[in-house]
Enzyme design. Structure first.
Site, PDB file in Angstrom:
ATOM      1  N   TYR A   5     -33.035  61.749  56.960  1.00 49.99           N
ATOM      2  CA  TYR A   5     -33.166  62.376  58.274  1.00 49.99           C
ATOM      3  C   TYR A   5     -34.336  61.741  59.023  1.00 49.99           C
ATOM      4  CZ  TYR A   5     -34.356  65.897  61.785  1.00 49.99           C
ATOM      5  OH  TYR A   5     -34.672  66.535  62.959  1.00 49.99           O
ATOM      6  N   SER A  17     -38.009  64.227  66.311  1.00 48.18           N
ATOM      7  CA  SER A  17     -38.516  65.230  65.372  1.00 48.18           C
ATOM      8  C   SER A  17     -39.881  64.754  64.918  1.00 48.18           C
ATOM      9  CB  SER A  17     -37.578  65.356  64.171  1.00 48.18           C
ATOM     10  OG  SER A  17     -38.216  65.991  63.076  1.00 48.18           O
TER      11      SER A  17
END
Length: 242
Positions: free
Chosen positions: A146, A133
């Site tokens: 995250y 990501s």
């Protein structure tokens, strides 16, 4: 890499980037192995010739089972795409430890062990693709934990690239920015801030566009892929102005 006839494994293949990757690799003439938790959802994107495996990859025994099945049914693996993952929103001090451990299990330990189990069955010229990501290149303030899982996956990709090079196996780390998927609706804890709605981000792209970029990256054996490329400015900005 020439993809025609190659065996490609895609995890998290039932929706979003994973489903779009299945279609993009199929267009290149690949033999597909599609993995996700829901067999019902997988069958909506699979073709009759695809090997469909439903599994919860957060469970170690399931990871071992799917790799054994792949090797038995399809033989060598040429491209392993670690796409399955989960999201989590909230400040670190408010997140239960159990949720944090669950996040690391699916976002880091699952791709790590799938690499451990699959690499022995990958011939020279193969590739591992870890879908991280943009949060693996800069900290997202609404999703610190995250980002931590994706930073860990980034480090894993960089290290594997060095370790696997003598075997002729390449490693590509992929860092998607804002992709128009249902990711925000399937987090394991917390809720995405309203400011993250796709309509508010002019740089949001469709998962099909992201998948095409990833497949092109595999073909040219890229090491790092930020998609859309405009997010490189965010990465560089974070490094210059931390």
């Amino acid at each position: 890499m020439e993809l025609q006839g190659k065996t490609v494994v895609v995890t998290g293949a039932s929706s979003g980037i994973g489903a779009s990757l299945a279609a993009a690799f199929r267009d290149r003439g690949c033999r597909l192995v599609l993995i996700a938790r829901s067999r019902e959802h997988l069958l909506t994107v699979a073709y009759p010739d695809d090997l469909v495996l439903d599994a919860d990859l957060s469970i170690a025994a399931e990871r071992k089972r799917v790799v054994e099945t792949i090797v038995r049914e399809r033989g060598p693996v040429h491209v392993l795409v670690n796409n399955a993952g989960a999201g989590l929103y909230g400040e670190v001090q408010t997140i239960p430890l159990a949720a944090a451990r669950a996040l690391f299990e699916i976002n880091f330990f699952a791709p790590m062990e799938l690499c451990q189990l699959t690499v022995p069955h990958m011939p020279p010229g193969s590739m591992v693709v870890n879908i991280s990501s943009i949060g693996g290149k800069l900290i997202l303030p609404w999703a610190t934990l995250y980002s931590a899982t994706k930073y860990a996956l980034d480090a894993l990709s960089d290290g594997l690239r060095i370790e696997l090079y003598p075997r002729g196996i390449r490693v590509m780390g992929v860092y998607p920015g804002h992709i128009h998927t249902e990711f925000q609706q399937h987090v394991i804890y917390g809720r995405a801030p309203g400011k993250l709605a796709p309509r508010r981000n002019p740089f949001t792209i469709a998962p099909q566009e992201c998948a095409r970029a990833i497949v092109r990256g595999v073909e040219r054996e890229a090491k790092v892929l930020v998609v859309p490329a405009i997010y490189w400015f965010a990465v560089w900005g974070a490094r210059v102005f931390p």
